[in-house]
Scaffold this motif. Structure first.
Motif, PDB file in Angstrom:
ATOM      1  N   LEU A  62      -2.019 -11.700  -8.297  1.00  0.00           N
ATOM      2  CA  LEU A  62      -0.875 -12.571  -7.994  1.00  0.00           C
ATOM      3  C   LEU A  62      -0.942 -13.145  -6.581  1.00  0.00           C
ATOM      4  CD1 LEU A  62       2.042 -10.437  -9.521  1.00  0.00           C
ATOM      5  CD2 LEU A  62       0.855 -12.378 -10.569  1.00  0.00           C
ATOM      6  N   ASN A  63      -2.040 -12.865  -5.887  1.00  0.00           N
ATOM      7  CA  ASN A  63      -2.210 -13.308  -4.495  1.00  0.00           C
ATOM      8  C   ASN A  63      -1.131 -12.768  -3.563  1.00  0.00           C
ATOM      9  OD1 ASN A  63      -4.592 -14.850  -4.931  1.00  0.00           O
ATOM     10  ND2 ASN A  63      -3.315 -16.414  -5.880  1.00  0.00           N
ATOM     11  N   LYS A  64      -0.686 -11.541  -3.823  1.00  0.00           N
ATOM     12  CA  LYS A  64       0.285 -10.886  -2.944  1.00  0.00           C
ATOM     13  C   LYS A  64      -0.478 -10.277  -1.772  1.00  0.00           C
ATOM     14  CE  LYS A  64       3.763 -11.336  -5.902  1.00  0.00           C
ATOM     15  NZ  LYS A  64       4.981 -12.066  -5.645  1.00  0.00           N
ATOM     16  N   PRO A  65       0.018 -10.440  -0.551  1.00  0.00           N
ATOM     17  CA  PRO A  65      -0.662  -9.808   0.578  1.00  0.00           C
ATOM     18  C   PRO A  65      -0.535  -8.282   0.500  1.00  0.00           C
ATOM     19  CG  PRO A  65       1.353 -10.872   1.313  1.00  0.00           C
ATOM     20  CD  PRO A  65       1.176 -11.216  -0.139  1.00  0.00           C
ATOM     21  N   ILE A  66      -1.565  -7.601   0.996  1.00  0.00           N
ATOM     22  CA  ILE A  66      -1.598  -6.137   0.967  1.00  0.00           C
ATOM     23  C   ILE A  66      -1.789  -5.627   2.382  1.00  0.00           C
ATOM     24  CG2 ILE A  66      -2.881  -4.113   0.155  1.00  0.00           C
ATOM     25  CD1 ILE A  66      -3.568  -5.758  -2.369  1.00  0.00           C
ATOM     26  N   LEU A  67      -0.905  -4.710   2.770  1.00  0.00           N
ATOM     27  CA  LEU A  67      -0.992  -4.048   4.064  1.00  0.00           C
ATOM     28  C   LEU A  67      -1.401  -2.602   3.828  1.00  0.00           C
ATOM     29  CD1 LEU A  67      -0.315  -4.295   7.182  1.00  0.00           C
ATOM     30  CD2 LEU A  67       1.793  -3.103   6.581  1.00  0.00           C
ATOM     31  N   GLY A  68      -2.514  -2.175   4.422  1.00  0.00           N
ATOM     32  CA  GLY A  68      -2.946  -0.789   4.315  1.00  0.00           C
ATOM     33  C   GLY A  68      -2.489  -0.012   5.534  1.00  0.00           C
ATOM     34  N   ILE A  69      -1.943   1.169   5.305  1.00  0.00           N
ATOM     35  CA  ILE A  69      -1.524   2.040   6.402  1.00  0.00           C
ATOM     36  C   ILE A  69      -2.500   3.210   6.478  1.00  0.00           C
ATOM     37  CG2 ILE A  69       0.269   3.525   7.340  1.00  0.00           C
ATOM     38  CD1 ILE A  69       2.317   1.878   5.819  1.00  0.00           C
ATOM     39  N   ILE A  70      -3.155   3.334   7.609  1.00  0.00           N
ATOM     40  CA  ILE A  70      -4.098   4.432   7.827  1.00  0.00           C
ATOM     41  C   ILE A  70      -3.288   5.669   8.210  1.00  0.00           C
ATOM     42  CG2 ILE A  70      -6.064   5.248   9.176  1.00  0.00           C
ATOM     43  CD1 ILE A  70      -6.561   2.185   9.797  1.00  0.00           C
ATOM     44  N   PRO A  71      -3.363   6.736   7.436  1.00  0.00           N
ATOM     45  CA  PRO A  71      -2.578   7.935   7.739  1.00  0.00           C
ATOM     46  C   PRO A  71      -2.923   8.515   9.109  1.00  0.00           C
ATOM     47  CG  PRO A  71      -3.486   8.069   5.540  1.00  0.00           C
ATOM     48  CD  PRO A  71      -4.128   6.893   6.208  1.00  0.00           C
ATOM     49  N   TRP A  72      -1.928   9.097   9.728  1.00  0.00           N
ATOM     50  CA  TRP A  72      -2.090   9.730  11.020  1.00  0.00           C
ATOM     51  C   TRP A  72      -3.202  10.771  10.963  1.00  0.00           C
ATOM     52  CZ3 TRP A  72      -0.598   8.650  15.742  1.00  0.00           C
ATOM     53  CH2 TRP A  72      -0.712   9.625  16.718  1.00  0.00           C
ATOM     54  N   GLY A  73      -4.160  10.659  11.856  1.00  0.00           N
ATOM     55  CA  GLY A  73      -5.247  11.627  11.956  1.00  0.00           C
ATOM     56  C   GLY A  73      -6.331  11.495  10.903  1.00  0.00           C
ATOM     57  N   ALA A  74      -6.260  10.467  10.078  1.00  0.00           N
ATOM     58  CA  ALA A  74      -7.257  10.309   9.015  1.00  0.00           C
ATOM     59  C   ALA A  74      -8.617   9.949   9.611  1.00  0.00           C
ATOM     60  CB  ALA A  74      -6.828   9.229   8.036  1.00  0.00           C
ATOM     61  N   GLU A  75      -9.640  10.618   9.125  1.00  0.00           N
ATOM     62  CA  GLU A  75     -10.996  10.321   9.557  1.00  0.00           C
ATOM     63  C   GLU A  75     -11.655   9.287   8.654  1.00  0.00           C
ATOM     64  OE1 GLU A  75     -13.291  13.855  10.136  1.00  0.00           O
ATOM     65  OE2 GLU A  75     -11.666  14.834  11.233  1.00  0.00           O
ATOM     66  N   ARG A  76     -11.146   9.191   7.425  1.00  0.00           N
ATOM     67  CA  ARG A  76     -11.698   8.227   6.468  1.00  0.00           C
ATOM     68  C   ARG A  76     -10.547   7.499   5.788  1.00  0.00           C
ATOM     69  NH1 ARG A  76     -15.613  11.668   2.750  1.00  0.00           N
ATOM     70  NH2 ARG A  76     -13.719  11.397   1.575  1.00  0.00           N
ATOM     71  N   THR A  77     -10.854   6.301   5.326  1.00  0.00           N
ATOM     72  CA  THR A  77      -9.900   5.489   4.569  1.00  0.00           C
ATOM     73  C   THR A  77     -10.618   4.999   3.323  1.00  0.00           C
ATOM     74  OG1 THR A  77      -8.906   4.760   6.639  1.00  0.00           O
ATOM     75  CG2 THR A  77      -8.380   3.479   4.697  1.00  0.00           C
ATOM     76  N   PRO A  78      -9.975   5.032   2.160  1.00  0.00           N
ATOM     77  CA  PRO A  78     -10.636   4.590   0.937  1.00  0.00           C
ATOM     78  C   PRO A  78     -11.141   3.149   1.047  1.00  0.00           C
ATOM     79  CG  PRO A  78      -8.552   5.645   0.431  1.00  0.00           C
ATOM     80  CD  PRO A  78      -8.611   5.492   1.912  1.00  0.00           C
TER      81      PRO A  78
END
Length: 136
Positions: free
Chosen positions: A93-109
């Motif tokens: 649907l062309n909706k913008p996506i904001l990813g939030i990196i969890p506090w202290g995360a070493e990796r993000t999917p």
């Protein structure tokens, strides 16, 4: 006071990690001069006893009217077919996506990094600033 835009948001999350969802809600609610409507479903209102197709349609109905999808990018996302469904549908649907990196995360999917229009840190100012930046 100037008019404040009411942002329609869908916060993608896994019900089994609802404490992170609740924390994100608190961050957004605490942001000054930011008004929003939550189109996501918290764990206490989760859909039960639905077929896969019925749940997909419920998610689509939640995502259609929103202006931005916010994804809590914990590593559990890599193992959640439902969060991937939400990301894929939002992209269709062309909706913008904001990813939030969890506090202290070493990796993000990788799926979140690739889909997100912007990735931000785990704090109210970054989240709200990111939403404002990518939302039409």
């Amino acid at each position: 006071m100037p008019y404040l835009h009411n942002y329609r948001l869908f916060i993608s999350h896994a019900w089994s990690y609802s404490e992170k969802y609740q924390r994100a809600i608190k961050f957004i609610n605490a942001a000054p001069n930011f008004i929003w409507t939550n189109f996501s479903v918290p764990v206490d209102k989760k859909f039960e006893n639905m077929s896969r197709r019925a749940l997909e349609e419920e998610l689509c109905q939640q995502i259609r009217p929103i202006q931005c999808v916010v994804v809590l990018a914990g590593m559990y996302v890599a193992h959640s077919g439902w969060i991937q469904f939400e990301i894929d549908y939002a992209k269709s649907l062309n909706k913008p996506i904001l990813g939030i990196i969890p506090w202290g995360a070493e990796r993000t999917p990788a799926s979140v990094k690739l889909a997100a229009n912007k990735m931000v840190g785990w704090n109210a100012a970054s989240i709200v600033s990111g939403i404002r930046e990518i939302t039409p």
